[in-house]
Design an enzyme around this catalytic site. Structure first.
Site, PDB file in Angstrom:
ATOM      1  N   CYS A 217       0.839  -1.202   0.000  1.00 14.50           N
ATOM      2  CA  CYS A 217       0.000   0.000   0.000  1.00 14.50           C
ATOM      3  C   CYS A 217       0.873   1.252   0.000  1.00 14.50           C
ATOM      4  O   CYS A 217       1.517   1.560  -0.989  1.00 14.50           O
ATOM      5  CB  CYS A 217      -0.967  -0.058   1.183  1.00 14.50           C
ATOM      6  SG  CYS A 217      -2.345   1.087   1.008  1.00 14.50           S
TER       7      CYS A 217
ATOM      8  N   HIS B  42      -3.550  -5.722   1.144  1.00 18.87           N
ATOM      9  CA  HIS B  42      -2.869  -5.916   2.429  1.00 18.87           C
ATOM     10  C   HIS B  42      -2.839  -7.385   2.847  1.00 18.87           C
ATOM     11  O   HIS B  42      -3.786  -7.866   3.465  1.00 18.87           O
ATOM     12  CB  HIS B  42      -3.608  -5.136   3.524  1.00 18.87           C
ATOM     13  CG  HIS B  42      -3.446  -3.664   3.437  1.00 18.87           C
ATOM     14  ND1 HIS B  42      -2.467  -2.984   4.117  1.00 18.87           N
ATOM     15  CD2 HIS B  42      -4.136  -2.726   2.770  1.00 18.87           C
ATOM     16  CE1 HIS B  42      -2.558  -1.688   3.876  1.00 18.87           C
ATOM     17  NE2 HIS B  42      -3.568  -1.506   3.057  1.00 18.87           N
TER      18      HIS B  42
ATOM     19  N   GLU C 150      -1.273  -8.668   5.299  1.00 21.95           N
ATOM     20  CA  GLU C 150      -1.268  -8.787   6.760  1.00 21.95           C
ATOM     21  C   GLU C 150      -2.683  -8.699   7.337  1.00 21.95           C
ATOM     22  O   GLU C 150      -2.903  -9.064   8.484  1.00 21.95           O
ATOM     23  CB  GLU C 150      -0.356  -7.714   7.377  1.00 21.95           C
ATOM     24  CG  GLU C 150      -0.939  -6.310   7.515  1.00 21.95           C
ATOM     25  CD  GLU C 150      -0.964  -5.502   6.215  1.00 21.95           C
ATOM     26  OE1 GLU C 150      -0.662  -6.062   5.145  1.00 21.95           O
ATOM     27  OE2 GLU C 150      -1.319  -4.302   6.277  1.00 21.95           O
TER      28      GLU C 150
END
Lengths: 739, 239
Positions: free
Chosen positions: B93, B210, B212
């Site tokens: 990002c 993302h 994560e």
């Protein structure tokens, strides 16, 4: 040099002649101009609550969960062993009406500081919003600006916006409501206080420089009605989320050193508020030098520095001798950090400008404004609305058309346009995403999780503030049990009109009484809150709108539930009973253009039985879905379960309600009802739980197919493809906002 | 050799204004049980790390253009050297935006076509498994993964795009749940539905989604694990 005080001076600061006399009595002499400015903000309704405090004392502070904080900037409940969830809701209504982007942005910034000032890491934000009808250009401008402002600030901070509310009504046309709730987590034994203690300890200002923005925000903007011709823009603050993000990290890092004695956020009334309240709470005095305060522009007068509401600033008290360690952490994060004075033992707040004392008052006198007992009088409209008889109301022929119409009204349409603009996943705790009954957050490292929701209903509270507020609390708790959370604590944001008008004050009084009684019944503490009065524009007051944020505990966060139907063949059950409740409903307003009647009757005992059944069933893993029936009634709730699950359903309305009008069976808003879907094998177990709690339970039908079909007395009364309903529901707000 | 010794050592760069560093740390440390440390933006020595991650967030507030200030941060000189020596660099990002600004990856990022921040789960298709970040995936597989950004509208001029295609540098494309790269599946107007690209040496990856945020199934998907598993497999394979 002592300047004589003239009436013009206190009136410009928003003080009445009577209030001025009280100041003179409190300190035994005429105040200096600087002291006058300090009293004007500290004794304003926004900071000192002189008009609302007597009633707020009715609210319970304790409930079934431990609430470990007393008198902090926020309060909380212990959600897991040794772990406290702190939360608070606040309004930023007038600033947002004047300048929607910055008004909303700084509203987020302010409430977040209330959380980390107590040592908690902020973990979530919710935004209940109210504007005029969306066909008005001004309402669209405000709505768009507010959502952008919240996104700008919250997204940059990396704090997820996980929920909120949207209401559009003419009552908010000239005075929008922008409420912001924030939550944080902190080890219970690490909660930081705002009590300044230890004579000689240094007082440190950290964060942004002080400028001329926001002067008079508390006393002038927040504590008076809005008028059409006002030029109040300079009283709105400007937000800098990057500085706030660094401030969060620096404050939490500084707390780890153990060198911080107390910390307080500079919100309303800036340095005045923090210095006097920290001193008063700790029972000591403070001596500060204004020339040491980092300033954004030259030539600021002492009163301007003291009243400035520049954002992203905090006041700390550190242990003497450890200041360098603390200052070093803030400098690492690129922030100002300056010792501006020290604590004293004389109880006096002494403010110097280049050494010269410009204010010297007893901190307690400043921090504890007098209490005003205001008269309350039942408003003229109340009896007429109570006497409304629905029997003359025509029943629509085509109920499917009514359902389509309701789903495409902005008050019931999907709020996706809003929450897509908010980062609602950062911090990787959001287990149930926005759009359902309540958000669910995990607490990393713990089995427990929390559910959180924010609810209000201005129409109900206008028609009956006592009952309306109780209905709001009941709905918020119902939202929580639907996701599997046991309601544990409440924060309130009480948005009302001008309390100096007896009919408005009556609304406030009845609302607080209703909240206090219902909280006692449900064993819920009100751990924090905010009063926002003077929500009036040229065309009158807003609906009295208490907005309640409620936090609940999931014993095991993996045992949560969502609202959408899951599997074809699951049975659909209705917990609770439908009665003839049309007063104050969305249906009555949207379809018939009426805001009248008695709000739906609430049986607190039944409500508790229904909630306990649902909670137990969800915790036992028996429910595939659970969804509260509220605005728009059973038909809208069924449609929502179908749209969320992208599946159809076929249901039959309970036979035992033939006394109830068909439109009330479909769109009435009887409380204490929850729609559950479950695998057929689990239905009997749920029935057993409902029986044990004494909650009514009806089998309505089953999940499946592509259409929602509702039958009443053997006849189909609603039939529509779910895809078509979903398109209407999802596109309603984007269509209005983007054409 | 112990299990940990064989694992990749991760460093997560923290710029003032980063806000996904703790999420990334949690995913690697707690979910993947791999060694990971934070690297402050003033650090100029990246010795001892195998993979450096530039996390999501709003570095320096991003009031100017995303990543435009962060690229001048002291650590970025070290990241350049680290990458030149073949070290693995992953930009997620805001980290992707910084890698573009720093010239470590080709192309540029524009405001989202809808002019709004967009946060949602969506689908991306794996376009190449010939990178250390995707080798545990299957070419053409569809991942369910969240995005959250205001500037994710990837752009490269036609020559650059042709060159990237020629060298198999497009790693992820936005797609439907069925794996088709349609305009409707594109959340931000990104050129050719591009969601992630790598450099020609294949040791630097930038991606807007993302991983994560979807490493634990309780958050709605665990497809992000494949990125970490690919990286950890690199370590075992190389040691």
């Amino acid at each position: 040099m002592r300047m004589a005080i003239e009436p013009r001076m206190w009136r410009e600061l928003g003080l009445s002649d009577e209030e001025y006399q009280r100041i003179v009595e409190a300190i035994g002499r005429d105040p200096t101009p600087t002291e006058l400015a300090m009293f004007s903000v500290e004794w304003s309704e926004h900071c000192g609550y002189p008009r609302s405090r007597p009633l707020l004392a009715l609210l319970p502070k304790e409930g079934k969960y431990t609430s470990p904080v007393e008198g902090g900037d926020a309060g909380g409940i212990e959600a897991a062993p040794g772990l406290t969830v702190l939360f608070k809701m606040e309004s930023h209504n007038h600033p947002s009406q004047v300048e929607p982007f910055q008004g909303a942005a700084t509203g987020v910034g302010g409430i977040i500081r209330d959380i980390f000032t107590m040592g908690a890491r902020p973990i979530a934000v919710l935004d209940p919003l109210r504007f005029g009808e969306l066909d008005q250009p001004m309402a669209r401008y405000l709505f768009n600006g507010v959502v952008k402002g919240i996104a700008f600030y919250g997204n940059c901070l990396g704090i997820p916006t996980v929920g909120g509310e949207l209401q559009f009504d003419d009552a908010y046309r000239g005075n929008c409501l922008v409420n912001v709730m924030a939550l944080g987590v902190v080890r219970t034994d690490k909660i930081v206080s705002g009590r300044g203690t230890g004579v000689g300890n240094p007082v440190i200002i950290v964060g942004n420089s002080t400028g001329r923005d926001g002067i008079g925000g508390a006393s002038i903007l927040a504590s008076h009605e809005l008028a059409e011709d006002d030029e109040k823009r300079p009283t709105v603050q400007i937000g800098d989320p990057f500085t706030e993000k660094c401030l969060i990290e620096a404050c939490l890092e500084a707390l780890e050193t153990g060198a911080i004695v107390a910390m307080k956020d500079m919100g309303a009334a800036g340095i005045t508020c923090t210095t006097c309240e920290m001193s008063a709470a700790g029972g000591c005095g403070m001596d500060v030098e204004l020339q040491k305060v980092p300033r954004r522009e030259p030539g600021m007068e002492p009163w301007e520095i003291l009243m400035s509401e520049s954002q992203e600033r905090m006041l700390l008290v550190a242990q003497k001798g450890k200041e360098d360690e603390v200052l070093g952490i803030f400098r690492k994060w690129g922030l100002n950090a300056v010792v501006i004075g020290q604590l004293t033992g004389d109880g006096l707040l002494r403010v110097r400008d280049n050494g010269e004392v410009v204010a010297e008052v007893e901190a307690k006198k400043l921090a504890e404004p007098p209490v005003y007992h205001l008269p309350a009088e039942e408003p003229a409209y109340y009896r007429a609305c109570q006497a409304w008889d629905p029997s003359g109301l025509p029943t629509p022929k085509d109920m499917t058309a009514v359902l389509r119409d309701l789903l495409s009204s902005p008050n019931l349409a999907s709020p996706e346009w809003v929450y897509r603009q908010y980062d609602h996943m950062v911090q990787t705790n959001t287990v149930v995403l926005p759009g359902g009954d309540a958000a669910v957050l995990r607490l990393k490292g713990y089995r427990q999780g929390i559910g959180v929701t924010a609810d209000g209903n201005g129409r109900y509270c206008y028609l009956d503030p006592y009952l309306g507020t109780q209905l709001v609390l009941a709905e918020a708790c119902r939202n929580l049990v639907c996701v599997g959370a046991d309601p544990a604590g409440v924060t309130d944001c009480l948005n009302f009109g001008n309390p100096e008008k007896p009919d408005r004050f009556w609304q406030f009084k009845r609302s607080v009484e209703g909240l206090a009684d219902a909280c006692r019944f449900f064993e819920l503490p009100v751990v924090s809150g905010n009063v926002s009065f003077y929500n009036e524009a040229a065309d009158g007051a807003i609906y009295p709108t208490p907005v309640l944020g409620v936090v609940g505990v999931l014993e095991d966060v993996r045992r949560h539930c969502t609202a959408g139907f899951k599997r074809s063949g699951d049975v659909i059950l209705l917990l609770g009973k439908t009665r003839d409740d049309l007063g104050g409903t969305e249906y009555l307003k949207h379809v018939h253009g009426l805001v009248t009647g008695r709000p739906p009757a609430l049986d607190l005992d039944l409500e508790r039985r229904v909630q306990r059944t649902c909670l137990e069933a969800v915790r036992a893993g028996l429910c595939a879905s659970a969804h509260d029936c509220s605005s728009g009634g059973l038909a809208v709730a069924l449609a929502e379960c179908c749209m969320w699950g992208d599946t159809g359903a076929r249901v039959t309305l309970p036979a035992g309600e033939t006394e109830v009008r068909l439109d009330a069976r479909l769109f009435g808003e009887s409380p204490s009802r929850i729609l559950i879907s479950a695998a057929p094998d689990n239905a009997e177990k749920i029935r057993e739980i409902a029986g044990r709690h004494g909650a009514p339970l009806e089998l309505l039908g089953a999940v499946g197919g592509d259409s929602l079909t509702v039958l009443a007395d053997g006849e189909p009364v609603i039939a529509a493809p779910v895809a078509e309903l979903k398109k209407l529901w999802r596109s309603a707000i984007p269509r209005l906002m983007e054409g | 050799m112990t299990a940990t010794a064989g694992k990749l050592r991760f460093g997560i760069v923290v710029f003032p204004g980063s806000n996904c560093e703790a999420d990334t740390w949690h995913a690697i440390h707690d979910e993947m049980d791999a060694p990971v440390e934070y690297v402050w933006h003033e650090e100029t020595n990246l010795d001892g790390y195998d993979c450096v991650i530039l996390p999501g967030g709003f570095s320096y507030g991003d009031y100017l253009r995303t990543g435009a200030v962060a690229r001048f941060s002291p650590v970025m000189g070290a990241v350049q050297e680290f990458a030149a020596k073949g070290g693995l660099v992953l930009g997620i990002c805001n980290g992707f935006q910084i890698l573009l600004e720093a010239g470590l990856l080709p192309g540029a990022m524009l405001r989202n076509a809808g002019q709004k921040f967009v946060c949602r789960y969506l689908h991306v298709r794996v376009e190449t498994t010939d990178t250390p970040f995707t080798r545990e995936m299957t070419k053409g597989a569809v991942l369910r993964i969240p995005i959250a950004h205001g500037e994710g509208n990837y752009y490269a001029d036609p020559d650059m795009l042709a060159e990237m295609k020629e060298h198999d540098q497009i790693v992820f494309r936005y797609c439907t749940a069925e794996g088709e790269s349609t305009p409707e599946a594109n959340p931000n107007g990104s050129l050719d539905n591009i969601a992630g690209v790598c450099n020609r040496d294949r040791n630097v990856l930038g991606m807007m989604p993302h991983p994560e945020r979807c490493t634990d199934p309780i958050l709605g998907s665990a497809d992000g694990r494949l990125v970490w598993e690919s990286l950890l497999e690199v370590s075992r394979g190389d040691s």
